[in-house]
Design a protein around this motif. Sequence first.
Motif, mmCIF file in Angstrom:
data_model
loop_
_atom_site.group_PDB
_atom_site.id
_atom_site.type_symbol
_atom_site.label_atom_id
_atom_site.label_comp_id
_atom_site.label_asym_id
_atom_site.label_seq_id
_atom_site.Cartn_x
_atom_site.Cartn_y
_atom_site.Cartn_z
ATOM 1 N N LEU A 102 -16.742 -6.056 -7.661
ATOM 2 C CA LEU A 102 -17.494 -6.568 -6.278
ATOM 3 C C LEU A 102 -18.580 -7.488 -6.033
ATOM 4 N N GLU A 103 -19.543 -7.240 -7.179
ATOM 5 C CA GLU A 103 -20.149 -8.775 -7.582
ATOM 6 C C GLU A 103 -20.086 -9.525 -7.446
ATOM 7 N N LEU A 104 -18.886 -9.765 -8.550
ATOM 8 C CA LEU A 104 -18.504 -10.631 -8.674
ATOM 9 C C LEU A 104 -17.629 -12.150 -8.110
ATOM 10 N N ALA A 105 -16.996 -10.941 -7.253
ATOM 11 C CA ALA A 105 -16.136 -11.397 -6.409
ATOM 12 C C ALA A 105 -17.088 -12.404 -5.162
ATOM 13 N N ALA A 106 -18.179 -11.352 -4.637
ATOM 14 C CA ALA A 106 -19.172 -11.955 -4.205
ATOM 15 C C ALA A 106 -20.018 -13.056 -4.363
ATOM 16 N N GLN A 107 -20.158 -12.891 -6.160
ATOM 17 C CA GLN A 107 -20.518 -14.291 -6.241
ATOM 18 C C GLN A 107 -20.205 -15.589 -6.189
ATOM 19 N N ALA A 108 -18.586 -15.432 -6.210
ATOM 20 C CA ALA A 108 -17.129 -16.522 -6.530
ATOM 21 C C ALA A 108 -16.906 -16.620 -5.153
ATOM 22 N N GLY A 109 -17.539 -15.719 -3.736
ATOM 23 C CA GLY A 109 -17.789 -15.923 -2.179
ATOM 24 C C GLY A 109 -16.213 -16.046 -2.123
ATOM 25 N N ASP A 110 -15.661 -15.146 -3.185
ATOM 26 C CA ASP A 110 -13.669 -14.224 -2.644
ATOM 27 C C ASP A 110 -14.484 -13.355 -1.595
ATOM 28 N N ALA A 111 -13.825 -13.625 0.047
ATOM 29 C CA ALA A 111 -13.616 -12.515 0.992
ATOM 30 C C ALA A 111 -11.848 -11.824 0.517
ATOM 31 N N ASN A 112 -11.354 -12.277 0.043
ATOM 32 C CA ASN A 112 -10.304 -11.266 -0.310
ATOM 33 C C ASN A 112 -10.378 -10.215 -1.116
ATOM 34 N N ARG A 113 -10.707 -10.712 -2.618
ATOM 35 C CA ARG A 113 -11.367 -9.720 -3.307
ATOM 36 C C ARG A 113 -12.568 -8.767 -3.024
ATOM 37 N N SER B 277 -16.852 -13.176 6.269
ATOM 38 C CA SER B 277 -18.238 -13.474 7.068
ATOM 39 C C SER B 277 -18.744 -12.871 6.130
ATOM 40 N N LEU B 278 -19.523 -13.138 4.673
ATOM 41 C CA LEU B 278 -19.741 -12.778 2.944
ATOM 42 C C LEU B 278 -21.237 -13.000 3.158
ATOM 43 N N ASN B 279 -22.309 -13.750 4.505
ATOM 44 C CA ASN B 279 -23.685 -13.299 4.382
ATOM 45 C C ASN B 279 -24.178 -13.168 3.843
ATOM 46 N N ASP B 280 -23.494 -11.302 4.620
ATOM 47 C CA ASP B 280 -24.843 -10.216 5.099
ATOM 48 C C ASP B 280 -24.451 -9.400 3.469
ATOM 49 N N ILE B 281 -23.018 -9.646 2.492
ATOM 50 C CA ILE B 281 -22.675 -8.990 1.575
ATOM 51 C C ILE B 281 -23.297 -8.324 0.247
ATOM 52 N N PRO B 282 -24.206 -9.761 0.082
ATOM 53 C CA PRO B 282 -25.450 -8.959 -0.648
ATOM 54 C C PRO B 282 -26.751 -8.408 -0.713
ATOM 55 N N GLU B 283 -26.816 -8.155 0.215
ATOM 56 C CA GLU B 283 -27.677 -7.410 0.897
ATOM 57 C C GLU B 283 -27.410 -5.725 1.745
ATOM 58 N N LEU B 284 -25.869 -6.134 1.135
ATOM 59 C CA LEU B 284 -24.622 -4.373 1.740
ATOM 60 C C LEU B 284 -24.706 -4.496 -0.146
ATOM 61 N N ILE B 285 -24.626 -5.163 -1.081
ATOM 62 C CA ILE B 285 -24.362 -4.441 -2.175
ATOM 63 C C ILE B 285 -25.842 -3.808 -2.890
ATOM 64 N N GLU B 286 -26.646 -3.979 -2.253
ATOM 65 C CA GLU B 286 -27.877 -3.882 -2.835
ATOM 66 C C GLU B 286 -28.189 -2.588 -2.182
ATOM 67 N N ARG B 287 -27.490 -2.457 -1.471
ATOM 68 C CA ARG B 287 -27.860 -1.125 -0.465
ATOM 69 C C ARG B 287 -26.910 -0.057 -0.894
ATOM 70 N N MET B 288 -25.827 -0.709 -1.226
ATOM 71 C CA MET B 288 -24.869 0.567 -1.915
ATOM 72 C C MET B 288 -24.745 0.243 -3.573
ATOM 73 N N ARG B 289 -26.074 0.061 -3.923
ATOM 74 C CA ARG B 289 -26.026 0.023 -5.129
ATOM 75 C C ARG B 289 -27.575 1.144 -5.411
ATOM 76 N N VAL B 290 -28.241 0.976 -4.650
ATOM 77 C CA VAL B 290 -29.256 2.381 -4.492
ATOM 78 C C VAL B 290 -28.221 3.984 -4.015
ATOM 79 N N GLU B 291 -27.031 3.359 -3.486
ATOM 80 C CA GLU B 291 -26.812 5.521 -2.849
ATOM 81 C C GLU B 291 -25.855 5.103 -3.861
#
Lengths: 113, 365
Positions: A43-54, A89-103
């Motif tokens: 998920l993190e790699l896909a977000a960094q690559a901006g690949d919405a499908n992944r 729409s990937l703008n908020d993904i990094p923030e959500l990944i952070e939340r997901m990590r904590v959870e």
Amino acid sequence: LNTSMDWDTFNTLRATFEQASSGEWQEVLTELLGNMDTVVVELELAAQAGDANRVRRAAHTLKSNAGSLGAVDLAATCREMETLARAESLNDIPELIERMRVEFDYVKRIVSV
Amino acid sequence: MSSARPVTGSILITDDDPSMRMMLRRVLHRDGFTVWEAEDGIQALKFCATHHAPDIMLVDAMMPNLDGFGLCEELQRLGIKTSILIITGLDDEESVDRAFKVGAIDYVTKPIHWPVLRQRVKRIMQAKELEQMKDDLTTMIVHDMKNPLSTIRGYAELMLQDRNPDAWNLESVSRIYHNSVKLLNMTMMILDIGRLEEGKMPLQPSQRPVMDALVETQQAFEWMATDHDVHLAVHADDPAVAAILDWNLITRVIGNLVSNAIKHSKVGSTVIITAGTNEECLLLSVIDQGEGISEEDQKMIWNRFTQAKLRRSGTLLDTGLGLTFCKLAVETHGGRIDLKSELGYGSQFTLVLPGVLVPQAEQQA
């Protein structure tokens, strides 16, 4: 952090595997959490690559795994990511990944007790 | 179908999520199924092309490459017969409608409720098994009807060609007669089983000395016993005992059991029909010294839908509908049939009929 768990779902899952042998539940839990770790990396790699499908696919799998464990909030965060990624729409993904990590860390601790 | 018998079968899990596949595999394998896995629809199709189609496919709705719905459509297009159970998200009601449209027979939602999934899979597998057994039974009955029909036609044709009634020998007429009786008996048996199951066969009880009925059966099967080189004997603990039963039904039951016993007996051995009493029950037994029935087969012999399997294994030599008829006829009398059997030593079928004995005082009256 107050992450909600659906303990009925979790306990039914645990009982299903504990019923076979005491060791099977530990094997299942270890493999399940290990697989989820792998999906988080994807998920993190896909977000960094901006690949919405992944991102969508990884979030979908993680949502399903979280649901299996009864990790309600973790599943909700993953669903949010899946929905955003579907809309590309990937703008908020990094923030959500952070939340997901904590959870996810919290869920790992609580279910391994 | 006996609920004690384990349900078996093959299942292909198609899901791109390795965790889901792992959990499904463990649970279903433990429940006794043969389990295979595919990561997506394409792999599942390849599996079906290179192996037998599985009995059940558990298919995740959302997968990369070929998703669950696409897979169902392809399976339909290719004419691959398998029962599809779709796994879909709780938040995805639309998928459920789509799943049924493309041929899925049921669905489960994620997160999976494991006891529900296990029951659902078991139920689908049982339904498939029953369907197969019904097909086998139909094939078996049709096959069994074909032989006597061919014999009747053959002899009738010979007689038609001859056109001279004086030349018709008794043997031809006798074969036509016996084969038509066989067909009629089979037809009656099938109809009677249906009536007994629906409780639409009212009993016509009458009082009769038990020994009379046993001797009558002995006489009726003497020719068959002689043909098989088997002795047929009758014994009653108390030759005077009488009972109130639907004797037409019960003598048919005993006849069926005697016929089976003779067919399965060793040459030179004895089949004994006995009558005794136990508390308030009349006990009628048919005892043979034949090959016996294995414990596993003993669980299946009463169910008409499992007969095909038994005939393949050699436990039954005919449709086996007779035993289903016997069980139902005795149960209609409020009784039961006990079976004691040991491989290599023979079998004893005992009709246990409660409340049918006539007290001595009433017999004399």
